[in-house]
Design a protein around this motif. Structure first.
Motif, PDB file in Angstrom:
ATOM      1  N   THR A   1     -43.628  47.143  25.271  1.00 14.38           N
ATOM      2  CA  THR A   1     -44.716  46.596  24.466  1.00 14.38           C
ATOM      3  C   THR A   1     -44.610  47.079  23.028  1.00 14.38           C
ATOM      4  N   ALA A   2     -44.705  46.146  22.074  1.00 12.30           N
ATOM      5  CA  ALA A   2     -44.632  46.465  20.646  1.00 12.30           C
ATOM      6  C   ALA A   2     -45.503  45.487  19.881  1.00 12.30           C
ATOM      7  N   PHE A   3     -45.678  45.749  18.590  1.00 11.26           N
ATOM      8  CA  PHE A   3     -46.427  44.831  17.733  1.00 11.26           C
ATOM      9  C   PHE A   3     -45.637  44.622  16.445  1.00 11.26           C
ATOM     10  N   PRO A   4     -45.758  43.441  15.819  1.00 16.94           N
ATOM     11  CA  PRO A   4     -44.972  43.169  14.618  1.00 16.94           C
ATOM     12  C   PRO A   4     -45.516  43.898  13.400  1.00 16.94           C
ATOM     13  N   THR A   5     -44.618  44.356  12.530  1.00 18.74           N
ATOM     14  CA  THR A   5     -44.999  44.971  11.263  1.00 18.74           C
ATOM     15  C   THR A   5     -44.834  43.960  10.141  1.00 18.74           C
ATOM     16  N   ALA A   6     -45.197  44.361   8.934  1.00 20.04           N
ATOM     17  CA  ALA A   6     -45.164  43.437   7.809  1.00 20.04           C
ATOM     18  C   ALA A   6     -43.754  42.976   7.472  1.00 20.04           C
ATOM     19  N   ASN A   7     -42.728  43.827   7.758  1.00 15.12           N
ATOM     20  CA  ASN A   7     -41.348  43.459   7.431  1.00 15.12           C
ATOM     21  C   ASN A   7     -40.675  42.656   8.536  1.00 15.12           C
ATOM     22  N   GLY A   8     -41.468  42.241   9.543  1.00 15.00           N
ATOM     23  CA  GLY A   8     -40.929  41.402  10.605  1.00 15.00           C
ATOM     24  C   GLY A   8     -40.371  42.167  11.775  1.00 15.00           C
ATOM     25  N   MET A   9     -40.300  43.499  11.684  1.00 14.57           N
ATOM     26  CA  MET A   9     -39.775  44.316  12.771  1.00 14.57           C
ATOM     27  C   MET A   9     -40.885  44.566  13.794  1.00 14.57           C
ATOM     28  N   ASN A  10     -40.462  44.863  15.029  1.00 16.24           N
ATOM     29  CA  ASN A  10     -41.409  45.205  16.073  1.00 16.24           C
ATOM     30  C   ASN A  10     -41.470  46.709  16.244  1.00 16.24           C
TER      31      ASN A  10
ATOM     32  N   ASP B   1     -52.228  56.498  20.561  1.00 10.43           N
ATOM     33  CA  ASP B   1     -52.277  57.552  19.542  1.00 10.43           C
ATOM     34  C   ASP B   1     -52.475  56.908  18.177  1.00 10.43           C
ATOM     35  N   LEU B   2     -53.710  56.845  17.729  1.00  8.73           N
ATOM     36  CA  LEU B   2     -54.024  56.206  16.450  1.00  8.73           C
ATOM     37  C   LEU B   2     -53.512  57.009  15.259  1.00  8.73           C
ATOM     38  N   ARG B   3     -53.370  58.321  15.403  1.00 12.41           N
ATOM     39  CA  ARG B   3     -52.898  59.135  14.274  1.00 12.41           C
ATOM     40  C   ARG B   3     -51.457  58.790  13.913  1.00 12.41           C
ATOM     41  N   GLN B   4     -50.616  58.608  14.921  1.00 13.70           N
ATOM     42  CA  GLN B   4     -49.231  58.245  14.633  1.00 13.70           C
ATOM     43  C   GLN B   4     -49.143  56.838  14.052  1.00 13.70           C
ATOM     44  N   LEU B   5     -50.013  55.954  14.521  1.00 13.22           N
ATOM     45  CA  LEU B   5     -50.025  54.604  13.962  1.00 13.22           C
ATOM     46  C   LEU B   5     -50.467  54.626  12.508  1.00 13.22           C
ATOM     47  N   ALA B   6     -51.471  55.442  12.209  1.00 19.66           N
ATOM     48  CA  ALA B   6     -52.002  55.498  10.846  1.00 19.66           C
ATOM     49  C   ALA B   6     -50.989  56.077   9.866  1.00 19.66           C
TER      50      ALA B   6
ATOM     51  N   ILE C   1     -54.350  46.209  14.617  1.00 24.77           N
ATOM     52  CA  ILE C   1     -53.299  46.804  15.451  1.00 24.77           C
ATOM     53  C   ILE C   1     -53.755  46.868  16.916  1.00 24.77           C
ATOM     54  N   MET C   2     -54.984  47.323  17.138  1.00 19.80           N
ATOM     55  CA  MET C   2     -55.486  47.442  18.504  1.00 19.80           C
ATOM     56  C   MET C   2     -55.606  46.071  19.164  1.00 19.80           C
ATOM     57  N   GLN C   3     -55.977  45.051  18.391  1.00 20.05           N
ATOM     58  CA  GLN C   3     -56.038  43.705  18.945  1.00 20.05           C
ATOM     59  C   GLN C   3     -54.662  43.229  19.387  1.00 20.05           C
ATOM     60  N   LYS C   4     -53.636  43.510  18.551  1.00 16.84           N
ATOM     61  CA  LYS C   4     -52.274  43.102  18.893  1.00 16.84           C
ATOM     62  C   LYS C   4     -51.751  43.881  20.098  1.00 16.84           C
TER      63      LYS C   4
END
Length: 314
Positions: free
Chosen positions: A240-249, A174-179, A191-194
């Protein structure tokens, strides 16, 4: 002098190693020597002076991968033609001038054949590289829709022939929720690569992973029943998760549809059932796994790593 001997030894070692691992190389090598022996036993100006046999063995090098062996055979042919001019029997059938011209034409034919063979091999390599590139998504580096279509047909045929299990999972992000997530500082492509790399790390090396659209992934599960494939997809969904800028997954938001190959099934029907299962997942609560046919959720089942959740049957 020592360096020269060392260089020759390295070349000979490489040459004989290539011969030893390729029966075609061995055949071509001895065919070249056989032609030379025939040339030595024929009167000057007869038979192989036309150069056709040497050209044939050079074209035979198309059976051998790489261009190194082609150059070796071409050099041997070149040398043998020259030696044949001096060591052929003295009973000359045609004049010496005509024999000399024939030998020159033979050498030219060898050179032309070598150029043609090397160009053909280079073209074959370029076509193979182009075909490989056509099967790989340039952004994610994973196999694309074309590769999936080919592999799906192949795996369906194999599993039906040997009565093996085959399951398929469609994963829609769901790209809308990610955006709309303000904590994410990456672009959609990053994001999709990660996410794709994360999903790939959760499945076996024998499982086949594809990105067939910007936000749609497919996993082929050979030797895997429907319930096992669903368990793996639940693990992907939960873990499955990906890291954000603040270091959280951050967990990604996905809908997953799973189906399995049935008796007298086709690859098209298998894919369409997975699409239908994905639609069910989208219509109901987001971020869940649906199957067709439906199976019960194992809520009390302990979650184990996906790579350990299924048997390693071959």
């Amino acid at each position: 002098m020592r360096e020269y001997i060392h260089s020759v030894a390295v070349i000979l070692k490489f040459f004989f190693r290539e011969i030893s691992i390729s029966p075609n190389s061995l055949i071509i090598f001895f065919a070249t020597i056989f032609i030379f022996i025939i040339d030595l036993n024929l009167p000057l100006g007869v038979g192989v002076a036309a150069g056709i046999p040497y050209a044939l063995v050079i074209f035979g090098c198309l059976w051998v991968s790489g261009t190194y062996f082609t150059y070796v055979v071409s050099i041997l042919s070149f040398v043998f033609v020259v030696l044949g001019f001096y060591f052929s029997p003295g009973n000359i059938v045609v004049s010496l001038e005509v024999s000399f011209i024939n030998r020159i034409l033979t050498l030219l034919l060898i050179v032309c054949a070598t150029i043609m063979v090397t160009k053909i091999k280079k073209t074959n390599v370029d076509m193979s590289a182009l075909l490989t590139n056509n099967l790989i998504d340039p952004v994610s580096g994973f196999k694309n829709m074309h590769a999936f279509s080919v592999d799906l047909n192949t795996e369906t045929f194999r599993c039906q022939r040997y009565r093996r299990n085959l399951s398929i999972a469609l994963i829609d992000i769901d790209l809308r929720q990610l955006a709309h997530n303000q904590e994410i500082q990456y672009s959609i492509v990053e994001i999709m690569q990660k996410i794709s790399s994360n999903i790939r790390s959760k499945i076996r090396t024998s499982d086949l992973f594809y990105q067939i659209d910007k936000q749609l992934f497919v996993i082929l599960f050979p030797e895997t029943e429907l319930s096992e494939a669903k368990d793996v997809c639940e693990i992907i969904r939960n873990k499955t998760a990906f890291p954000t800028a603040n270091g959280m997954n951050n967990k990604f938001f996905a809908s997953i549809g799973v189906s399995t190959l049935e008796e007298n099934d086709s690859s098209l029907n298998l894919y369409q059932r997975a699409e239908a299962a994905l639609s069910l997942s989208k219509q109901s609560e987001k971020h869940q796994v649906s199957t067709l046919p439906e199976i019960a959720n194992n809520k009390d089942k302990n979650i184990v790593p996906a790579i350990l959740s299924r048997s390693r049957a071959n």
